[in-house]
Scaffold this motif. Sequence first.
Motif, PDB file in Angstrom:
ATOM      1  N   VAL A 295     -26.299  56.397  42.182  1.00  0.00           N
ATOM      2  CA  VAL A 295     -24.934  56.137  42.477  1.00  0.00           C
ATOM      3  C   VAL A 295     -23.960  57.195  41.732  1.00  0.00           C
ATOM      4  O   VAL A 295     -24.310  57.334  40.463  1.00  0.00           O
ATOM      5  N   LEU A 296     -23.002  57.534  42.345  1.00  0.00           N
ATOM      6  CA  LEU A 296     -21.829  58.242  41.602  1.00  0.00           C
ATOM      7  C   LEU A 296     -20.887  57.141  41.405  1.00  0.00           C
ATOM      8  O   LEU A 296     -20.452  56.889  42.352  1.00  0.00           O
ATOM      9  N   CYS A 297     -20.359  57.059  40.197  1.00  0.00           N
ATOM     10  CA  CYS A 297     -19.315  55.951  40.139  1.00  0.00           C
ATOM     11  C   CYS A 297     -18.111  56.834  39.615  1.00  0.00           C
ATOM     12  O   CYS A 297     -18.301  57.770  38.667  1.00  0.00           O
ATOM     13  N   HIS A 298     -17.043  56.648  40.358  1.00  0.00           N
ATOM     14  CA  HIS A 298     -15.679  57.294  40.042  1.00  0.00           C
ATOM     15  C   HIS A 298     -14.621  56.240  39.260  1.00  0.00           C
ATOM     16  O   HIS A 298     -13.378  56.653  39.143  1.00  0.00           O
ATOM     17  N   CYS A 299     -15.158  55.155  38.896  1.00  0.00           N
ATOM     18  CA  CYS A 299     -14.209  54.194  38.197  1.00  0.00           C
ATOM     19  C   CYS A 299     -13.602  54.849  36.745  1.00  0.00           C
ATOM     20  O   CYS A 299     -14.366  55.620  36.323  1.00  0.00           O
ATOM     21  N   LYS A 300     -12.503  54.307  36.531  1.00  0.00           N
ATOM     22  CA  LYS A 300     -11.834  54.981  35.445  1.00  0.00           C
ATOM     23  C   LYS A 300     -12.731  54.541  34.099  1.00  0.00           C
ATOM     24  O   LYS A 300     -12.791  55.468  33.224  1.00  0.00           O
ATOM     25  N   ASN A 301     -13.468  53.583  33.856  1.00  0.00           N
ATOM     26  CA  ASN A 301     -14.255  53.233  32.801  1.00  0.00           C
ATOM     27  C   ASN A 301     -15.333  54.253  33.009  1.00  0.00           C
ATOM     28  O   ASN A 301     -15.816  54.729  31.672  1.00  0.00           O
ATOM     29  N   CYS A 302     -16.118  54.646  33.947  1.00  0.00           N
ATOM     30  CA  CYS A 302     -17.155  55.422  33.993  1.00  0.00           C
ATOM     31  C   CYS A 302     -16.956  56.828  33.666  1.00  0.00           C
ATOM     32  O   CYS A 302     -17.373  57.664  33.058  1.00  0.00           O
ATOM     33  N   LYS A 303     -15.744  57.078  33.982  1.00  0.00           N
ATOM     34  CA  LYS A 303     -15.097  58.526  33.920  1.00  0.00           C
ATOM     35  C   LYS A 303     -15.010  58.519  32.222  1.00  0.00           C
ATOM     36  O   LYS A 303     -15.349  59.755  31.782  1.00  0.00           O
TER      37      LYS A 303
ATOM     38  N   ASP B 150     -18.158  46.607  27.463  1.00  0.00           N
ATOM     39  CA  ASP B 150     -16.921  47.166  28.346  1.00  0.00           C
ATOM     40  C   ASP B 150     -15.960  46.011  28.801  1.00  0.00           C
ATOM     41  O   ASP B 150     -16.400  44.866  29.184  1.00  0.00           O
ATOM     42  N   HIS B 151     -14.777  46.150  29.097  1.00  0.00           N
ATOM     43  CA  HIS B 151     -13.982  45.213  29.274  1.00  0.00           C
ATOM     44  C   HIS B 151     -12.701  45.976  30.329  1.00  0.00           C
ATOM     45  O   HIS B 151     -12.671  47.120  30.628  1.00  0.00           O
TER      46      HIS B 151
ATOM     47  N   ALA C   9     -18.513  42.560  33.202  1.00  0.00           N
ATOM     48  CA  ALA C   9     -18.376  43.497  31.948  1.00  0.00           C
ATOM     49  C   ALA C   9     -19.765  44.434  31.416  1.00  0.00           C
ATOM     50  O   ALA C   9     -20.569  43.716  31.058  1.00  0.00           O
ATOM     51  N   PRO C  10     -19.695  45.489  31.835  1.00  0.00           N
ATOM     52  CA  PRO C  10     -20.952  46.285  31.659  1.00  0.00           C
ATOM     53  C   PRO C  10     -21.393  46.499  30.214  1.00  0.00           C
ATOM     54  O   PRO C  10     -19.928  46.527  29.052  1.00  0.00           O
ATOM     55  N   LEU C  11     -22.537  46.423  29.787  1.00  0.00           N
ATOM     56  CA  LEU C  11     -22.808  46.432  28.255  1.00  0.00           C
ATOM     57  C   LEU C  11     -23.214  47.937  28.263  1.00  0.00           C
ATOM     58  O   LEU C  11     -24.484  48.362  28.689  1.00  0.00           O
TER      59      LEU C  11
ATOM     60  N   ILE D 199     -27.778  54.254  28.733  1.00  0.00           N
ATOM     61  CA  ILE D 199     -27.958  53.266  29.409  1.00  0.00           C
ATOM     62  C   ILE D 199     -26.844  52.094  29.411  1.00  0.00           C
ATOM     63  O   ILE D 199     -26.000  52.177  28.443  1.00  0.00           O
ATOM     64  N   THR D 200     -26.723  51.560  30.613  1.00  0.00           N
ATOM     65  CA  THR D 200     -25.764  50.665  30.887  1.00  0.00           C
ATOM     66  C   THR D 200     -26.641  49.253  31.450  1.00  0.00           C
ATOM     67  O   THR D 200     -27.409  49.598  32.269  1.00  0.00           O
TER      68      THR D 200
END
Length: 145
Positions: free
Chosen positions: A29-37, A69-70, A77-79, A91-92
């Motif tokens: 997966v490529l993730c473009h969400c603000k938190n992954c960026k 994360d929040h 909420a990813p760890l 890792i997440t």
Amino acid sequence: MTSANTINNGSCLCGAIRYTLNGKPMTTVLCHCKNCKKSSGSSFQANLFFKQDQLTFLSGEDTLRKYQDHDTNSCGAPLRMFCSVCGSNVITTNEQSDFVRGNVIVMSGCLEGVTSFEPELEFYCKDKCGFVDVKTKTQKYEKMT
């Protein structure tokens, strides 16, 4: 990463954390969400989804630091786990997300050597940086499914 018998080695930037991944990823997966960026410090994050039992730490697991994360809209909420020495995002996990539960998300940039990683999915395309034009045949989603 095409064979089920594939073993990939990975590490953080400083080498304190080392691990192996047995088998091929469930998805890429490529993730473009603000938190992954923000987490990656880049325009997107390239993620490999593995079952948790495919990941074996060889060293440095005690060096991992965790950030819950929040403020996300990614089904929970990813760890996020990173090296406390060099800061590499390693890792997440996310036990609140049906899509991620029981899996571990590995950052593709931490794998050793050249991989045949090719993304299958893209999430949060609505947040994609305008200059990013990934030439793949991915399924594209406005948010995480």
